[in-house]
Structure formats: C-alpha cells, structure tokens
Enzyme design. Structure first.
Site, short mmCIF file in Angstrom:
data_model
loop_
_atom_site.label_atom_id
_atom_site.label_comp_id
_atom_site.label_asym_id
_atom_site.label_seq_id
_atom_site.Cartn_x
_atom_site.Cartn_y
_atom_site.Cartn_z
N GLY A 109 27.15 74.50 5.33
CA GLY A 109 27.37 75.81 5.92
C GLY A 109 28.03 75.67 7.28
CE LYS A 110 30.75 73.49 11.98
NZ LYS A 110 30.47 72.05 11.82
#
Ligand code: GLU
Length: 420
Positions: A109-110
């Site tokens: 994720g980011k």
C-alpha cells in the site's frame, strides 16, 4: 509552450515495464497478470484544514491498497508537492513486491498528500494528518492496512495518525501504523533501518565483487532519513564517502567527506546549503562522479536515458523508490553496472516496520541489537536468494527480485483461490 520532461511520463508505467519483464520469464498466465496489474483499491479524498491564520484550505489525499494476498496492505505516507494518484499507485505496487521479496506477511500500500511540508507549521501538519487519518478510519488497522513514514513524513506524524485512529476506536491501537516514536510503541532501530539496510546489501555485494569496504568510494544522492544514515554506515565501515547531496546541490570531496560533520551541519541549518566540506556541484554532476558505489536516495527517475551513459559507478544500490527508469536500467545492463533494485535495496525500512508491528501486537519490545540482527538475517537471506536466481538464469538482480516476489504473491493467490 509546455515541454515534456521525463518526470511527466507515468511512474506506474515505468514500474509496470519492470513487472512485465519478470512476468514473461515466469510465464505468468493472463488471468494472474490481470489481477496483479490492477490495484485492489484506490482512495482519493479531500482534506480541508485550517491554516494558522484562520483561513481554510483544501488539499488532496490518497491511499492505494494495491494487494492483500499475503496480508494487510503495508507502506508509507508521502507528503510532497509531486504526489499524484499515478505516483502513489506505483509506490503501492512496489510495496507489494518489496514485502514479498523479503518474505513479510504483508501486501502493498501507499498513501500521500499533495502538499509542501516545508512550508507548513507543526500545527498545520497535525491538522492535515488528523483529517487524513480520520478519512481512512474504516479501511486501515493492524489487520487491514498499516501506514508508515515516507518522503516528507516523520515519527511525530505517525504519532498523530495513531492517536486519531485510537480516538475513533475508543482504545489505543499502536499497531495501526509503524515508524512511531519509541515511547508510544515504536521500535528501536526503525529510524535507521532503511539506511542500514542499504549499507548491508551494499557490503554484501561489494564482498561478492571482491572490493574491500576500505577501498570503496561512495556517492550518496539525498541526505534525508535514508541517505544520511546510509552515508554514516558506509563511513563507519571505512568506505571513502566522496559525494553527498540534498536539495541545495551536491558536495564532492575526493579525499573523503566528514559525514559526522556534514550531518551536524545539515541538522543545524536544515539543509547542506553553504556546506564547505566539499566542492559544490549540481545534483546532475554529483550522479556522474566516478565512484564504486552510487546510492540514489531521494526521489524517482533520477537515472535516465539522458544521463545513464555518464554514470560511472560499479555498483548502484537504490535507496529511493524508482530512481532508475527502464531505459537507464538497460544502459546499465549493457555497461555491466550492477544495480541492486529498490524493492530489496531499501527494504530494511519495511522489515523493521514489520518487527514494530509484531512487537506492538505482542506488547513486548526487543533490544536494538536484536532488531538489527534480525534485520540483517532477513534482508541478506532474501538478497542471496535473489542473487542465486539472477546467476542461475543470467538475468539482472531487478528481474530476479521481481520474479521471486511475483512467484510468492502468485502462490498466495492460487492457494487462497479467487472469490469471483
Ligand atoms: N516508506 C518506506 C518504503 O518505501 C517504508 C514503508 C513501511 O515501513 O511500511 O519502503
């Protein structure tokens, strides 16, 4: 008139080019390819916040949860003017492979906010962070998605994120975010972990290339959390640090830069601007300095088709995410420059984030020496595995690292089955 610069080309497009090379060597079936080239979830939201002068402004926030096959999404939050959905998606895509290649039980994720943290007060940063966290309350959590620091964010920002989430949950949840200050459930060694990992992988590869650390001339581009720590580790093992840089430009000294002095200078002046311990050059020239090890440790796309021919390093260890474009990578392959890719070169940070999450869940904290030993073991075991695949198949480390990672994620998806 607008000119197209290399930064305008999609970051996600570049990331995908690397994926494609490995996927074709793995003979990845089209259905699996389709799953892995689509982000699971992309969230865009508004962040209204109050400036210190009382006026209201609205920024844009993002969180991309790229893949959950191996566990909760994992990856940092970036505060930078260049943050876009494209960039955050590419970074979340890379986190998926980074976590898999070092065998962590996480997906990728980011997140990010398009803003310039340098021109925001602490109060403004706190309000932005609390609103950012509040918008994500339903989709983050220790078993869902675990953010961490990235460019422009700090342990204090993680503390505000953790506090906001905990207030909504009506209970303290340290494991919702990593990279926190130690007094609220952070791990010893986390701040240094990315730079430490860069240097560990570099020493391992230098040994493999038959270069003694004391004979290695090193250039580090970027003097933030990753670059400054890596530079310190290189210097502590006797390498000659001949170049450093930050936003104010590069500083080159072939007799060696005093890293402790440069770090103290940067802390005092909030930048290397005016630093006299080396000849002041442009950031472009710094990257072209002849050296044994080059560590790009700032942002994406700094090694490109335009400058790759003029880069004279024997070994490049990517401290940043995505610093090398696919065109530049091909030039390095042709020239015989060894490149340790970002997904393993800078994985030390997320490895210690994993340790932090484990410690938070157990409520039992480790000694710093234990954190560092486990980091070295996990990182180097997986780096050696990548090297073995690269040698067996006669392919670059980057392709081998993607192959190991894609294979692990694919196995998880196949074993779980697709709920279609
Ligand atoms: N932002 C860092 C990275 O790109 C750390 C991510 C994490 O610790 O979750 O790897």
């Amino acid at each position: 008139m607008t000119t197209t610069t290399v930064r305008d080309v999609s970051v996600f497009g570049d990331a995908m080019a690397y994926f494609d090379e490995a996927a074709s060597l793995l003979d990845l079936e089209p259905a699996m390819r389709a799953i892995l080239t689509h982000p699971s979830r992309q969230i865009i939201f508004s962040i209204p916040f109050q400036r210190d002068n009382g006026s209201l402004e609205v920024y844009t926030g993002y969180r991309v949860q790229y893949n959950f096959a191996r566990g909760p999404a994992k990856g940092g939050i970036r505060y930078h003017p260049g943050v876009t959905l494209d960039e955050v998606t590419a970074l979340a895509f890379w986190m998926t492979w980074k976590c898999a290649v070092v065998d962590l039980p996480f997906g990728g994720g980011k997140g990010g906010v398009t803003c310039d943290p340098g021109e925001l007060s602490q109060g403004e940063l706190e309000r932005i962070t609390r609103r950012y966290a509040a918008e994500l309350v339903e989709v983050v959590g220790p078993d869902k998605d675990v953010p961490a620091p990235d460019v422009g964010t700090t342990p204090q920002i993680m503390a505000w994120f953790m506090d906001t989430y905990s207030m909504h949950m009506r209970t303290t949840v340290p494991g919702v975010v990593t990279g926190k200050p130690v007094e609220i459930g952070g791990s010893l060694g986390r701040v240094e972990a990315t730079g430490r990992g860069v240097s560990l992988v570099a020493f391992e590869e230098l040994q493999h290339l038959g270069i003694a650390p004391a004979a290695a001339r090193v250039v580090v581009q970027g003097f933030g959390n990753v670059g400054s720590v890596a530079a310190k580790m290189f210097a502590s093992r006797g390498c000659k640090m001949i170049g450093i840089s930050d936003i104010s430009g590069g500083y080159v000294n072939r007799n060696g830069i005093d890293i402790a002095g440069a770090t103290a200078y940067a802390q005092e002046h909030h930048s290397l601007e005016g630093y006299r311990g080396g000849e002041h050059v442009s950031n472009e020239k710094l990257l072209e300095t002849e050296c044994d090890v080059l560590v790009p440790a700032a942002l994406e796309k700094v090694l490109t088709a335009e400058n790759a021919e003029r880069v004279h390093a024997r070994l490049i260890v990517e401290g940043a995410n995505g610093p090398t474009t696919p065109e530049a990578d091909h030039i390095f392959q042709r020239k015989g420059t060894v490149v340790v890719p970002d997904i393993i070169g800078n994985a030390g940070g997320v490895i210690v984030s994993y340790f932090e999450w484990v410690q938070d869940r157990q409520g039992y904290f480790w000694k710093e020496s234990e954190v560092n030993e486990r980091l070295e073991e996990l990182l180097l075991t997986n780096f050696r595995k990548v090297r073995e695949v690269a040698h067996q198949r006669q392919i670059p480390y980057r392709t081998a690292a993607y192959m190991v990672a894609i294979d692990r994620v694919t196995r998880s998806i196949k074993t779980r089955g697709v709920y279609a």
